[in-house]
Design a protein around this motif. Sequence first.
Motif, PDB file in Angstrom:
ATOM      1  N   PHE A 185       0.832  -1.195   0.000  1.00 37.99           N
ATOM      2  CA  PHE A 185       0.000   0.000   0.000  1.00 37.99           C
ATOM      3  C   PHE A 185       0.875   1.257   0.000  1.00 37.99           C
ATOM      4  CE2 PHE A 185      -2.553   3.332   1.872  1.00 37.99           C
ATOM      5  CZ  PHE A 185      -3.802   3.145   1.292  1.00 37.99           C
ATOM      6  N   ILE A 186       1.905   1.236   0.829  1.00 35.30           N
ATOM      7  CA  ILE A 186       2.815   2.385   0.924  1.00 35.30           C
ATOM      8  C   ILE A 186       3.527   2.605  -0.405  1.00 35.30           C
ATOM      9  CG2 ILE A 186       4.930   3.238   2.017  1.00 35.30           C
ATOM     10  CD1 ILE A 186       3.905   1.754   4.591  1.00 35.30           C
ATOM     11  N   GLY A 187       3.971   1.530  -1.014  1.00 31.47           N
ATOM     12  CA  GLY A 187       4.635   1.637  -2.320  1.00 31.47           C
ATOM     13  C   GLY A 187       3.723   2.215  -3.388  1.00 31.47           C
ATOM     14  N   LEU A 188       2.466   1.782  -3.379  1.00 32.63           N
ATOM     15  CA  LEU A 188       1.515   2.313  -4.348  1.00 32.63           C
ATOM     16  C   LEU A 188       1.208   3.787  -4.092  1.00 32.63           C
ATOM     17  CD1 LEU A 188      -0.899  -0.739  -4.622  1.00 32.63           C
ATOM     18  CD2 LEU A 188       0.635   0.125  -6.415  1.00 32.63           C
ATOM     19  N   ALA A 189       1.099   4.157  -2.828  1.00 29.95           N
ATOM     20  CA  ALA A 189       0.849   5.562  -2.496  1.00 29.95           C
ATOM     21  C   ALA A 189       2.006   6.436  -2.992  1.00 29.95           C
ATOM     22  CB  ALA A 189       0.646   5.730  -0.991  1.00 29.95           C
ATOM     23  N   ARG A 190       3.213   5.956  -2.810  1.00 26.55           N
ATOM     24  CA  ARG A 190       4.380   6.689  -3.309  1.00 26.55           C
ATOM     25  C   ARG A 190       4.372   6.742  -4.829  1.00 26.55           C
ATOM     26  NH1 ARG A 190       9.642   4.968  -1.957  1.00 26.55           N
ATOM     27  NH2 ARG A 190      10.235   7.127  -2.140  1.00 26.55           N
ATOM     28  N   ALA A 191       3.952   5.654  -5.464  1.00 28.31           N
ATOM     29  CA  ALA A 191       3.888   5.614  -6.929  1.00 28.31           C
ATOM     30  C   ALA A 191       2.891   6.633  -7.465  1.00 28.31           C
ATOM     31  CB  ALA A 191       3.530   4.208  -7.409  1.00 28.31           C
ATOM     32  N   ILE A 192       1.805   6.855  -6.740  1.00 30.75           N
ATOM     33  CA  ILE A 192       0.833   7.870  -7.165  1.00 30.75           C
ATOM     34  C   ILE A 192       1.500   9.242  -7.193  1.00 30.75           C
ATOM     35  CG2 ILE A 192      -1.242   9.126  -6.472  1.00 30.75           C
ATOM     36  CD1 ILE A 192      -2.401   6.421  -5.543  1.00 30.75           C
ATOM     37  N   CYS A 193       2.230   9.578  -6.151  1.00 34.07           N
ATOM     38  CA  CYS A 193       2.908  10.879  -6.092  1.00 34.07           C
ATOM     39  C   CYS A 193       3.927  11.020  -7.210  1.00 34.07           C
ATOM     40  CB  CYS A 193       3.587  11.074  -4.739  1.00 34.07           C
ATOM     41  SG  CYS A 193       2.452  11.205  -3.356  1.00 34.07           S
ATOM     42  N   ILE A 194       4.724  10.005  -7.412  1.00 29.39           N
ATOM     43  CA  ILE A 194       5.772  10.039  -8.435  1.00 29.39           C
ATOM     44  C   ILE A 194       5.163  10.143  -9.827  1.00 29.39           C
ATOM     45  CG2 ILE A 194       7.598   8.655  -9.519  1.00 29.39           C
ATOM     46  CD1 ILE A 194       8.136   7.575  -6.596  1.00 29.39           C
ATOM     47  N   THR A 195       4.128   9.352 -10.080  1.00 27.10           N
ATOM     48  CA  THR A 195       3.481   9.344 -11.389  1.00 27.10           C
ATOM     49  C   THR A 195       2.774  10.668 -11.648  1.00 27.10           C
ATOM     50  OG1 THR A 195       3.201   6.950 -11.189  1.00 27.10           O
ATOM     51  CG2 THR A 195       1.924   8.044 -12.899  1.00 27.10           C
ATOM     52  N   ASP A 196       2.148  11.227 -10.620  1.00 25.62           N
ATOM     53  CA  ASP A 196       1.481  12.512 -10.786  1.00 25.62           C
ATOM     54  C   ASP A 196       2.498  13.619 -11.079  1.00 25.62           C
ATOM     55  OD1 ASP A 196      -1.050  13.929 -10.824  1.00 25.62           O
ATOM     56  OD2 ASP A 196      -0.339  14.940  -9.015  1.00 25.62           O
ATOM     57  N   ASP A 197       3.668  13.544 -10.493  1.00 19.11           N
ATOM     58  CA  ASP A 197       4.718  14.521 -10.793  1.00 19.11           C
ATOM     59  C   ASP A 197       5.178  14.388 -12.251  1.00 19.11           C
ATOM     60  OD1 ASP A 197       4.621  15.570  -8.234  1.00 19.11           O
ATOM     61  OD2 ASP A 197       6.414  14.521  -7.532  1.00 19.11           O
ATOM     62  N   ARG A 198       5.301  13.159 -12.747  1.00 20.79           N
ATOM     63  CA  ARG A 198       5.651  12.937 -14.164  1.00 20.79           C
ATOM     64  C   ARG A 198       4.580  13.546 -15.060  1.00 20.79           C
ATOM     65  NH1 ARG A 198       5.514   7.021 -14.670  1.00 20.79           N
ATOM     66  NH2 ARG A 198       5.323   7.482 -16.874  1.00 20.79           N
ATOM     67  N   ARG A 199       3.343  13.333 -14.684  1.00 18.25           N
ATOM     68  CA  ARG A 199       2.201  13.859 -15.437  1.00 18.25           C
ATOM     69  C   ARG A 199       2.267  15.388 -15.499  1.00 18.25           C
ATOM     70  NH1 ARG A 199      -3.228  13.736 -12.569  1.00 18.25           N
ATOM     71  NH2 ARG A 199      -4.560  14.846 -13.990  1.00 18.25           N
ATOM     72  N   ALA A 200       2.522  16.037 -14.381  1.00 20.12           N
ATOM     73  CA  ALA A 200       2.616  17.494 -14.338  1.00 20.12           C
ATOM     74  C   ALA A 200       3.753  17.994 -15.226  1.00 20.12           C
ATOM     75  CB  ALA A 200       2.814  17.965 -12.890  1.00 20.12           C
ATOM     76  N   GLU A 201       4.859  17.300 -15.228  1.00 20.29           N
ATOM     77  CA  GLU A 201       6.002  17.698 -16.047  1.00 20.29           C
ATOM     78  C   GLU A 201       5.659  17.629 -17.532  1.00 20.29           C
ATOM     79  OE1 GLU A 201       9.447  19.036 -17.524  1.00 20.29           O
ATOM     80  OE2 GLU A 201       8.854  19.148 -15.437  1.00 20.29           O
ATOM     81  N   VAL A 202       4.987  16.583 -17.959  1.00 18.09           N
ATOM     82  CA  VAL A 202       4.613  16.454 -19.370  1.00 18.09           C
ATOM     83  C   VAL A 202       3.610  17.543 -19.750  1.00 18.09           C
ATOM     84  CG1 VAL A 202       3.510  14.965 -21.099  1.00 18.09           C
ATOM     85  CG2 VAL A 202       5.170  14.000 -19.500  1.00 18.09           C
ATOM     86  N   LYS A 203       2.666  17.835 -18.863  1.00 22.34           N
ATOM     87  CA  LYS A 203       1.706  18.908 -19.136  1.00 22.34           C
ATOM     88  C   LYS A 203       2.432  20.244 -19.284  1.00 22.34           C
ATOM     89  CE  LYS A 203      -1.533  18.577 -15.962  1.00 22.34           C
ATOM     90  NZ  LYS A 203      -2.596  18.244 -15.020  1.00 22.34           N
ATOM     91  N   GLN A 204       3.428  20.493 -18.467  1.00 21.34           N
ATOM     92  CA  GLN A 204       4.211  21.730 -18.576  1.00 21.34           C
ATOM     93  C   GLN A 204       4.994  21.765 -19.894  1.00 21.34           C
ATOM     94  OE1 GLN A 204       3.014  23.951 -16.914  1.00 21.34           O
ATOM     95  NE2 GLN A 204       4.247  24.405 -15.123  1.00 21.34           N
ATOM     96  N   GLN A 205       5.500  20.614 -20.321  1.00 22.09           N
ATOM     97  CA  GLN A 205       6.216  20.552 -21.602  1.00 22.09           C
ATOM     98  C   GLN A 205       5.276  20.878 -22.759  1.00 22.09           C
ATOM     99  OE1 GLN A 205       8.385  16.849 -22.069  1.00 22.09           O
ATOM    100  NE2 GLN A 205       9.150  16.966 -19.970  1.00 22.09           N
TER     101      GLN A 205
END
Length: 131
Positions: free
Chosen positions: A91-111
């Motif tokens: 569960f903890i790993g998945l919660a961290r993955a959400i944060c990491i993946t959402d940050d990747r998503r924000a970066e692509v949107k900014q690009q």
Amino acid sequence: MNDVLMPVSPGEFIDRLTILRVRSERTEDPVCRANLRYQLARLEAIAQDHLPDLPALDALRDQLLEINGDLMQVQEDIRALERRGDFGNGFIGLARAICITDDRRAEVKQQINALLGSSQIVERFHAGEGS
């Protein structure tokens, strides 16, 4: 009630488009799928009229499609663990993955926004990270 029109960055727009695509492909409910495909068709028509045909934009759109697919899978997995009451390392790993993946998503949107010279700037703020 009529739809509300508002200015939105190209990154946000394409993000919404890719989310609708992923959801429409994954849902098994025919009524939900039809609604999602209707919304997707409306956005695709707007994209056709307002977004340029650029290979770099296509590549960023594909990245967002993949990222949003990954994010939805992680969210489904974490919800399954939550239903079982399993809040361990998985569960903890998945919660961290959400944060990491959402940050990747924000970066692509900014690009996307930078590529298209958007006047809409999406500000990201996380408590404890400055002003």
